[in-house]
Design a protein around this motif. Structure first.
Motif, short mmCIF file in Angstrom:
data_model
loop_
_atom_site.label_atom_id
_atom_site.label_comp_id
_atom_site.label_asym_id
_atom_site.label_seq_id
_atom_site.Cartn_x
_atom_site.Cartn_y
_atom_site.Cartn_z
N UNK A 119 -24.06 -20.00 -6.71
CA UNK A 119 -23.29 -19.82 -7.95
C UNK A 119 -22.94 -18.35 -8.20
N UNK A 120 -22.82 -17.55 -7.12
CA UNK A 120 -22.53 -16.12 -7.28
C UNK A 120 -21.06 -15.86 -7.55
N UNK A 121 -20.17 -16.78 -7.15
CA UNK A 121 -18.75 -16.54 -7.36
C UNK A 121 -17.90 -17.49 -6.52
N UNK A 122 -16.59 -17.33 -6.66
CA UNK A 122 -15.62 -18.20 -5.97
C UNK A 122 -15.04 -17.43 -4.79
N UNK A 123 -15.39 -17.88 -3.54
CA UNK A 123 -14.93 -17.22 -2.33
C UNK A 123 -14.38 -18.27 -1.37
N UNK A 124 -13.81 -17.81 -0.26
CA UNK A 124 -13.38 -18.73 0.81
C UNK A 124 -14.63 -19.21 1.53
N UNK A 125 -14.99 -20.48 1.31
CA UNK A 125 -16.26 -20.99 1.81
C UNK A 125 -16.06 -22.37 2.43
N UNK A 126 -17.13 -23.15 2.44
CA UNK A 126 -17.05 -24.48 3.04
C UNK A 126 -16.02 -25.37 2.33
N UNK A 127 -15.85 -25.17 1.03
CA UNK A 127 -14.88 -25.97 0.29
C UNK A 127 -13.44 -25.64 0.68
N UNK A 128 -13.24 -24.43 1.20
CA UNK A 128 -11.88 -23.98 1.50
C UNK A 128 -11.57 -23.96 3.00
N UNK A 129 -12.50 -24.46 3.84
CA UNK A 129 -12.31 -24.31 5.28
C UNK A 129 -11.12 -25.11 5.81
N UNK A 130 -10.68 -26.12 5.06
CA UNK A 130 -9.53 -26.91 5.53
C UNK A 130 -8.24 -26.12 5.48
N UNK A 131 -8.12 -25.12 4.59
CA UNK A 131 -6.90 -24.32 4.50
C UNK A 131 -7.16 -22.83 4.70
N UNK A 132 -8.41 -22.46 5.07
CA UNK A 132 -8.74 -21.06 5.33
C UNK A 132 -9.36 -20.97 6.72
N UNK A 133 -8.66 -20.29 7.63
CA UNK A 133 -9.18 -20.16 8.99
C UNK A 133 -10.48 -19.36 8.99
N UNK A 134 -10.49 -18.29 8.22
CA UNK A 134 -11.69 -17.44 8.14
C UNK A 134 -12.39 -17.76 6.81
N UNK A 135 -13.63 -18.21 6.90
CA UNK A 135 -14.36 -18.57 5.69
C UNK A 135 -15.85 -18.31 5.90
N UNK A 136 -16.58 -18.30 4.81
CA UNK A 136 -18.03 -18.08 4.83
C UNK A 136 -18.72 -19.37 5.22
N UNK A 137 -19.62 -19.30 6.22
CA UNK A 137 -20.21 -20.50 6.79
C UNK A 137 -21.33 -21.09 5.93
N UNK A 138 -22.12 -20.24 5.30
CA UNK A 138 -23.35 -20.71 4.65
C UNK A 138 -23.25 -20.69 3.14
N UNK A 139 -22.06 -20.92 2.60
CA UNK A 139 -21.90 -20.89 1.14
C UNK A 139 -20.88 -21.94 0.73
N UNK A 140 -21.16 -22.61 -0.38
CA UNK A 140 -20.24 -23.64 -0.87
C UNK A 140 -20.20 -23.56 -2.39
N UNK A 141 -19.04 -23.08 -2.94
CA UNK A 141 -18.93 -22.94 -4.40
C UNK A 141 -18.21 -24.12 -5.04
N UNK A 142 -17.84 -25.13 -4.22
CA UNK A 142 -17.20 -26.37 -4.70
C UNK A 142 -15.75 -26.17 -5.16
N UNK A 143 -15.15 -24.98 -4.93
CA UNK A 143 -13.75 -24.74 -5.30
C UNK A 143 -12.97 -24.34 -4.06
#
Length: 669
Positions: free
Chosen positions: A552-576
């Motif tokens: 819950x640290x913030x909204x970043x390119x993460x697991x939730x965004x991997x479908x439209x973000x080639x580069x994303x954070x592997x071990x974080x999921x902010x649900x957005x």
């Protein structure tokens, strides 16, 4: 016939004797032959040479015969004791596997020391004697019983109350040495004084004179007693040791005591005896000395008195305080409701009202609908009349008088006040992910600032821009730096604040650094908030130094965004997967939301590739003096690299983007 019979009898007896002799001879010969074939012999050499001269072998178990240094056995296991004068015995075990020549080396019998320390005086202190042989501690006590190998030694005695003693020893094997060693005392001095002087000094019950006094004493322990009329008897233990033969004592005599029992009315005040706070009840005090006694409680006249008690006296004192009242005149600039200590006193206006109130903290509250309530605390006094003129202000006027935000609050923009301090902006050369444009600059601040808790929302921005109408709580994006600055000027205008930015029509052409109107945070302020505020030292990220992003640290390119973000954070999921409403994530340690992510933020500073002056401390740093582009700070919902989430990370902003928003700030004064 008789002769023949006798001859025959004699012949028969001779034959019997011959037969017996033959049998005996056969037995002896058989025994000798058995001995020669069955008996085994073992020769024992005893060492050292001194032991061999008196060595004695003696069978202990088994079939064994010993002659001189030879042991004879008929087989099986046997045990032989080997001994010699002034040597320790040794048990030798022999079996069928033992060699015929054996060697036994005997250990010398040690010498035994039986030594006793003596003294002509203070013999009871001999138990503290330490015994040393050649510098090694071997015992503590008045006597010593110790075994040691034969040889030459130096015996030493040490006792803190006597001079050192020593003796040279030459010990033989098995020698028993029984001696007494006398320890000598030493002369010392004891200088004794008391306050007050003139106390009689007793040493071990014998009077020595009055203080100040210097006594010649031998080493040892002494019981000291000091007596003086009007003072309590003092007792002490003096110790004169070799390492400190001269001692000095300074005693503070305590006066004999008396008792003072104090009660108070009313209770709950502060009782002081000799300026020390005490509880009510009985107190032990020095006799024949004046003592200060005081008692006070808010709303009452204080009590103060000096009291002298005689030796052994017990005195009761009941302190009764008289109430203290003061006159208070209260008036207001308009009719309102008055409350005193939570009690409604009715309406009050410009004419005012007179009150007689206790001389203690009194809470005054004046209120009227539509106006800010005024609360004051006063302390009336009987020495002077007190007059209060209370001015009621509307909430708008009160906020303006305090310099607090006004119209912004109506928009739902909540601002927090901060007092930034000196720190180093930018990043050190060894910081992982550092970029070349993150110059280290020493900055400081001279003014407090207000900063909005969240980025400006689309709903808040729509109150300024006629081009859109929205109630969305998502941050306003696709806005240029110029538009963000114009929003700040518009907000300043709504609250009657001097504008920070100078404009030519709808174009920002400069700024007034002394103005307290709304503006964008400076990069120095933004970075201080992100990595230094409420921290002992600067951190790499908003959440700290750890590279693992907290939940819950913030909204970043993460697991939730991997479908439209080639580069994303592997071990974080902010649900957005995209942008989120402001304050969807928990606030940081200073109460601000989304500094680390959701959308990046315009700041006030112009962007330039020119190197800043790093040789000075920049106070209230506003960034580069010129530049057509501006700095963007913070990560966003498309940031998929950890380095982009660092507080020192900075980008150049050229045009509106769907990842860039802004928050507002202004100087507090």
């Amino acid at each position: 016939m008789q002769i023949d019979d006798r001859i025959q009898q004699a012949q028969r007896r001779g034959a019997g004797l011959y037969m017996l002799s033959a049998v005996v001879t056969l037995i002896v010969v058989g025994g000798v032959l058995s001995w020669l074939f069955l008996v085994r012999a073992y020769v024992v050499a005893v060492g050292p040479d001194e032991a061999s001269q008196t060595a004695v072998l003696k069978g202990v178990s088994g079939t064994v015969f010993v002659k001189n240094d030879t042991i004879y056995t008929l087989g099986g296991e046997v045990s032989v004791n080997v001994s010699a004068d002034t040597f320790e015995s040794s048990l030798l075990t022999i079996d069928a596997n033992s060699p015929t020549n054996l060697e036994v080396v005997l250990a010398p019998t040690p010498a035994r020391l039986q030594v006793k320390a003596t003294a002509s005086e203070n013999a009871e202190l001999l138990d503290e004697t330490s015994w040393y042989i050649d510098g090694k501690l071997i015992g503590i006590g008045a006597s010593l019983d110790y075994t040691i190998a034969a040889g030459s030694y130096q015996l030493q005695l040490q006792n803190p109350y006597f001079l050192k003693g020593d003796k040279t020893l030459k010990l033989a094997r098995a020698q028993i040495v029984d001696i007494e060693l006398a320890l000598e005392s030493f002369s010392g001095k004891a200088s004794i004084n008391t306050q007050p002087q003139g106390a009689e000094i007793f040493i071990d019950g014998a009077s020595q004179g009055e203080t100040p006094i210097t006594l010649d004493l031998r080493g040892g322990l002494y019981d000291l007693v000091a007596k003086r009329d009007g003072y309590q008897t003092l007792e002490d233990r003096l110790s004169l040791k070799v390492q400190q033969p001269e001692i000095s004592r300074e005693y503070q005599l305590q006066a004999v005591q008396a008792a003072l029992n104090v009660s108070t009315t009313p209770e709950g005040g502060v009782l002081l005896i000799n300026n020390l706070e005490k509880a009510t009840g009985t107190h032990s005090l020095d006799a024949n000395i004046a003592h200060s006694v005081s008692y006070q409680k808010p709303g009452f006249f204080p009590f103060s008195q000096r009291i002298t008690l005689t030796q052994g006296q017990q005195r009761d004192i009941n302190i009764v305080l008289e109430p203290e009242l003061g006159n208070v005149q209260i008036r207001t600039n308009m009719q309102a409701q008055l409350t005193i200590n939570g009690v409604n006193e009715g309406a009050i206006d410009q004419q005012g009202k007179q009150f007689i109130l206790p001389a203690k903290a009194v809470s005054i509250s004046v209120s009227k609908p539509g106006y800010r309530t005024v609360q004051q605390s006063i302390v009336p006094s009987s020495d002077r009349d007190l007059s209060l003129n209370i001015e009621l202000l509307s909430e708008f006027d009160a906020r303006r008088k305090e310099g607090r935000p006004l119209f912004a609050t109506q928009l739902g923009i909540n601002l927090l006040r901060f007092s930034p301090g000196a720190y180093t902006m930018g990043s050190p050369p060894n910081e992982t992910g550092r970029r070349r444009n993150e110059h280290q600059i020493e900055v400081d601040f001279s003014r407090d600032i207000f900063v909005s808790e969240t980025e400006v929302t689309q709903a808040q921005f729509s109150a300024f821009s006629s081009a859109q109408s929205s109630s969305s709580k998502q941050p306003q994006v696709n806005v240029s730096w110029n538009q963000a600055a114009l929003f700040c000027n518009w907000l300043s205008e709504q609250e009657g604040l001097p504008k920070f930015y100078r404009s030519n029509g709808d174009t920002i052409v400069g700024y007034d650094p002394g103005a307290i109107g709304y503006r964008l945070p400076t990069e120095a302020e933004w970075e201080w908030l992100a990595k230094k505020a409420k921290r002992a030292r600067s951190t790499v990220y908003v959440w700290g130094d750890q590279t693992r992003i907290p939940t819950n640290a913030g909204n970043f390119a993460d697991q939730s965004a991997k479908s439209n973000q080639l580069i994303h954070l592997q071990d974080y999921d902010d649900k957005f997967a995209g942008v989120a409403d402001v304050a969807s994530f928990k606030a940081d340690r200073i109460g601000l939301y989304d500094l680390a992510g959701n959308v990046s933020e315009w700041v006030n500073d112009s962007y330039t590739t020119a190197l800043p002056n790093t040789d000075i401390v920049h106070t209230d740093y506003l960034g580069a003096s010129r530049g057509s582009q501006h700095v963007v700070k913070g990560g966003n919902y498309k940031s998929g690299r950890l380095r982009e989430l660092r507080a020192a990370f900075r980008e150049v902003g050229e045009s509106p983007k769907d990842t860039i928003g802004f928050r507002i700030a202004r100087y507090a004064e």
